[in-house]
Every structure is written in structure tokens, then in C-alpha cells.
Design a protein around this motif. Structure first.
Motif, short mmCIF file in Angstrom:
data_model
loop_
_atom_site.label_atom_id
_atom_site.label_comp_id
_atom_site.label_asym_id
_atom_site.label_seq_id
_atom_site.Cartn_x
_atom_site.Cartn_y
_atom_site.Cartn_z
N HIS A 86 22.85 28.40 107.94
CA HIS A 86 24.26 28.81 108.07
C HIS A 86 24.77 29.58 106.84
O HIS A 86 25.97 29.61 106.59
CB HIS A 86 25.15 27.58 108.31
CG HIS A 86 25.06 26.54 107.22
ND1 HIS A 86 24.12 25.54 107.23
CD2 HIS A 86 25.80 26.35 106.11
CE1 HIS A 86 24.28 24.78 106.16
NE2 HIS A 86 25.30 25.27 105.45
N GLU A 87 23.87 30.20 106.11
CA GLU A 87 24.28 31.03 104.97
C GLU A 87 23.54 32.36 105.05
O GLU A 87 22.77 32.71 104.19
CB GLU A 87 23.95 30.33 103.65
CG GLU A 87 24.70 29.05 103.39
CD GLU A 87 24.32 28.39 102.07
OE1 GLU A 87 25.10 27.55 101.60
OE2 GLU A 87 23.25 28.71 101.50
N GLY A 88 23.78 33.09 106.12
CA GLY A 88 23.01 34.30 106.38
C GLY A 88 23.71 35.58 105.98
O GLY A 88 24.92 35.72 106.17
N VAL A 89 22.93 36.52 105.43
CA VAL A 89 23.45 37.84 105.06
C VAL A 89 22.54 38.90 105.67
O VAL A 89 21.31 38.79 105.62
CB VAL A 89 23.50 38.03 103.54
CG1 VAL A 89 23.96 39.45 103.18
CG2 VAL A 89 24.45 37.02 102.90
N MET A 113 30.67 27.64 109.88
CA MET A 113 31.37 27.84 111.14
C MET A 113 30.99 29.22 111.65
O MET A 113 31.42 30.24 111.12
CB MET A 113 32.88 27.73 110.95
CG MET A 113 33.37 26.33 110.60
SD MET A 113 32.91 25.08 111.82
CE MET A 113 33.86 25.62 113.24
N ALA A 114 30.12 29.25 112.66
CA ALA A 114 29.70 30.53 113.23
C ALA A 114 30.84 31.16 114.01
O ALA A 114 30.91 32.39 114.15
CB ALA A 114 28.50 30.33 114.13
N TYR A 115 31.73 30.31 114.53
CA TYR A 115 32.84 30.81 115.35
C TYR A 115 34.02 29.87 115.19
O TYR A 115 33.87 28.64 115.19
CB TYR A 115 32.43 30.87 116.82
CG TYR A 115 33.59 31.12 117.77
CD1 TYR A 115 33.97 32.42 118.10
CD2 TYR A 115 34.30 30.06 118.32
CE1 TYR A 115 35.05 32.65 118.95
CE2 TYR A 115 35.38 30.28 119.17
CZ TYR A 115 35.74 31.57 119.49
OH TYR A 115 36.81 31.80 120.33
N ILE A 128 29.13 25.54 115.25
CA ILE A 128 28.46 25.36 113.97
C ILE A 128 27.13 26.10 113.97
O ILE A 128 26.29 25.88 114.85
CB ILE A 128 28.23 23.88 113.65
CG1 ILE A 128 29.58 23.16 113.50
CG2 ILE A 128 27.40 23.71 112.39
CD1 ILE A 128 29.45 21.66 113.33
N SER A 129 26.95 26.97 113.01
CA SER A 129 25.69 27.71 112.89
C SER A 129 24.56 26.76 112.55
O SER A 129 24.63 26.01 111.57
CB SER A 129 25.83 28.78 111.79
OG SER A 129 24.64 29.51 111.65
#
Length: 368
Positions: free
Chosen positions: A74-77, A103-105, A126-127
Motif C-alpha cells: 500500500h505504498e506504491g509509486v 486507503m486505495a479508495y 484498503i490497498s
């Protein structure tokens, strides 16, 4: 990258045996963005302690066990490579770097979102937990909820900011501490703690006290801790906790700290935290202990009202917090102490994390 260059399949790390520390690289179908979505070619993803909690089903408060084959992270770039219907006219541009958070959305319209509490969104996703996470090379994300990455901020540096940095920044804001106040960070040398020390000292003007194992003292002091206590020199019983509290109060001139932000998943740390506070101090709950939750010691009504203490929960941050955190990172206020690993090293990373052997963060390089 042109749309034609997007592969039909890509590499992803999945939780192949939820309940254990076990991940596996698989090739999965590259998704197509739907209405209001963008496709992001991910280059880096931070590894967070929360990922391990989700993978191992060690958080009893989650509504369901993690599903087999879940893509974590959940920490993607990465960069936007394709638009779904209705997103072409947004402020996002093809090739623009963006981040995907815990929080993906979030809907942005429910009472929680309107209060700036995105993590409590009534329809939030949740991612990495029942929603494809960032341990993969391509991911779909809502166009309205990705976070722009500032120019000049390297992607590997930005990745841990999207959860760890945002989380501690939001927590420090909720602490009620003012410039010049003492703030205690249990878990000071960990992924969250070392960023909390930097943001608190350099970005918000607090005087920081770090608590962690002795081998993390150098890192904690480099990150802004004026005072450091080696928790291994104290025991876990009541007398040892009392001695640690006395030492913390002595370091603050006898009064105690304005706030304690618990950045470790330790019930012992929560049991000690209230005793570090001065009158009208605030305990901010950030780290989530594994297993069955325990009651915070000394949180009885009499103690709370006589000393006018507060206990505040803080789960990650909102879109504004994310933008402000990345701005601080771009200006050099906070830097992530991290090492970079390839995708096939994730199991080893989690093993070291489980043993408390990591200092700072780990970032996955998602390239082939």
C-alpha cells in the motif's frame, strides 16, 4: 509509455498462505482501468508492518481473514499509463508520477471523509486487503484518490511517505503539542518512528524523546531525538515501567511530555504511555498490537479526569495530509532511511521485520 506497450500480464507478489509469512511471485493479468480509474505502472513499493499484519491474519479486528492470492502492499509509486472512461479530462496526465496509499479508495462524500478521516470512509477500500495492492508492476487506482508525486522527489524515497510518513504526520497534528513541547515516540528507530522524529523536530518544532532498543539510538538521534531511552535496559514489569516513566519525566524537567505517539505494535508500550504524560497530555494510538487487544493501563476514569488526559486514535491520514507530507519530503524536512530490495526478497524482509531487525524502511524495486 504508450498504451500499446502495456503487457497483457505482469509480475505480482501474492500472499499464497495467509496466516504465515509467505509470498510468491506470480504472473497475473494486467487490469484495464474502469470508469473513473487510471492504470499505474508501479516502479516502487514500500514495505510496511501493516502488510505483515494483513498477511499473517494477526489483526483480530479485521472483519475477515486475508484471502489466498491477495496482492499486498500500500505504498506504491509509479506513472499513469492509461485512463478509464471519464478520466481523460482530469488534472492527471499520461506519464505523471502518482502514489497509491493504504486507503486505495475513499468516497470523499460520507461524514468521515468530510471530516478529513478518510480511513473511516463508509465505502473505503484498503490497498492490499480485498483490493489489489502495490506489490505488483501494474495497478488500477481511482483517479480522484491517487497522490501526485512532486518533481525532484525520487520514487523510492516517496514510497514510504505514502503510509509511514502520512501516518505519523497526521498523528503528530492530532497530538495537540505546540512548538517547544516534549513529544515521546516509542518505536523511535522503526519505519514510523524515525519519520515521526524528523517531522516532529524539523517540521513542527517539537522536542523529541525516542524509546527503542539500544542499537537504534544512533538512528533516532540522527533523526531528531534530543533524548533516547534504551528500552532493553528496563524490564517489562511494573517497577521497570515506573522507572522508565520517572526517567522520561526527569528529561522533561519533571513535568512529563505533552504527547506520546506510539509508533510500535507493542502492548507494553501502550501500557507505559500514559505515565509519560504531563497534565492535559495526549496519547496518540498509531501502532496496532497483534493478537487480542489489551486495555491501556491506568486509563481509569479517575486518572483521566484528574490529569485531564486524552487518548486519540489516528489511522493514516487524508489526501491533504499526503500532499503536505510529500511536500516536506521534497523540501528535505523528512528523509526516509531505507534499503532497496528486489521482489524475490520480500519473504526475507518480512522475516527480519518479524524479529525486529529492521532499521528504517525497505522499498521494493518492482522492475524485472
Amino acid at each position: 509509455m504508450a498504451t500499446a506497450e502495456i503487457p497483457s500480464r505482469h509480475k505480482a507478489l501474492v500472499y499464497d498462505e495467509p496466516g504465515k509469512i509467505s509470498t510468491k511471485i506470480e504472473e497475473i493479468e494486467t487490469p484495464k482501468p474502469g470508469v473513473g480509474e487510471v492504470l499505474v505502472r508501479l516502479t516502487h513499493s514500500g514495505v510496511c508492518h501493516s502488510d505483515m499484519g494483513v498477511m499473517t491474519n494477526s489483526w483480530s479486528w479485521l472483519p475477515a481473514p486475508t484471502q489466498k492470492g491477495q496482492v499486498g502492499g500500500h505504498e506504491g509509486v509509479g506513472e499513469v499509463v492509461a485512463f478509464g472512461p471519464g478520466t481523460e479530462s482530469t488534472v492527471l496526465k499520461k506519464g505523471q508520477r502518482v502514489g497509491i496509499k493504504w486507503m486505495a479508495y475513499a468516497c470523499t462524500q460520507c461524514p468521515a471523509c468530510l471530516a478529513g478521516l478518510d480511513a473511516s470512509c463508509s465505502s473505503g477500500k484498503i490497498s492490499g486487503y480485498y483490493f489489489p495492492g502495490t506489490f505488483q508492476q501494474y495497478a488500477v487506482a481511482p483517479a480522484h484518490y491517487v497522490t501526485p508525486i512532486p518533481d525532484g522527489l525520487p520514487s523510492d524515497v516517496a514510497a514510504p511517505m505514502l503510509c509511514g510518513g502520512v501516518t505519523v504526520y497526521a498523528a503528530l497534528k492530532k497530538s495537540g503539542a505546540q512548538p517547544g513541547d516534549w513529544v515521546v515516540i516509542p518505536g523511535a528507530g522503526g519505519g514510523l518512528g524515525h519519520m515521526a522524529l524528523q517531522i516532529g523536530s524539523r517540521g513542527m518544532g517539537f522536542r523529541m524523546i525516542g524509546i527503542d532498543a539500544g542499537e537504534k539510538e544512533k538512528l533516532a538521534k540522527e533523526c531528531g531525538a534530543e533524548v533516547f531511552f534504551d528500552v532493553t535496559k528496563y524490564g517489562k514489569d511494573a517497577d521497570a515501567s515506573k522507572k522508565l516513566a520517572e526517567d522520561v519525566k526527569q528529561a522533561t524537567g519533571g513535568l512529563g511530555a505533552a504527547a506520546v505517539v506510539v509508533c510500535t505494535a507493542s502492548n507494553v508500550a501502550y501500557g507505559q504511555a500514559l505515565s509519560f504524560l504531563k497534565f492535559h497530555g495526549t496519547l496518540v494510538c498509531v501502532g496496532v498490537p497483534e493478537g487480542e487487544p489489551e486495555v491501556i493501563k491506568n486509563a481509569d476514569p479517575a486518572t483521566m479526569l484528574v490529569s485531564s488526559l486524552r487518548i486519540v486514535g489516528s489511522a493514516v491520514g487524508n489526501r491533504k495530509d499526503a500532499i503536505e507530507t510529500l511536500d516536506m519530503a521534497a523540501r528535505g524536512v523528512v528523509t526516509t532511511r531505507f534499503t532497496t530490495e528486489k521482489m524475490d526478497k520480500l519473504n526475507d524482509v518480512f522475516e527480519r521485520m518479524d524479529k525486529g531487525k529492521l532499521q528504517g524502511r525497505v522499498v521494493l524495486d518492482l522492475s524485472d
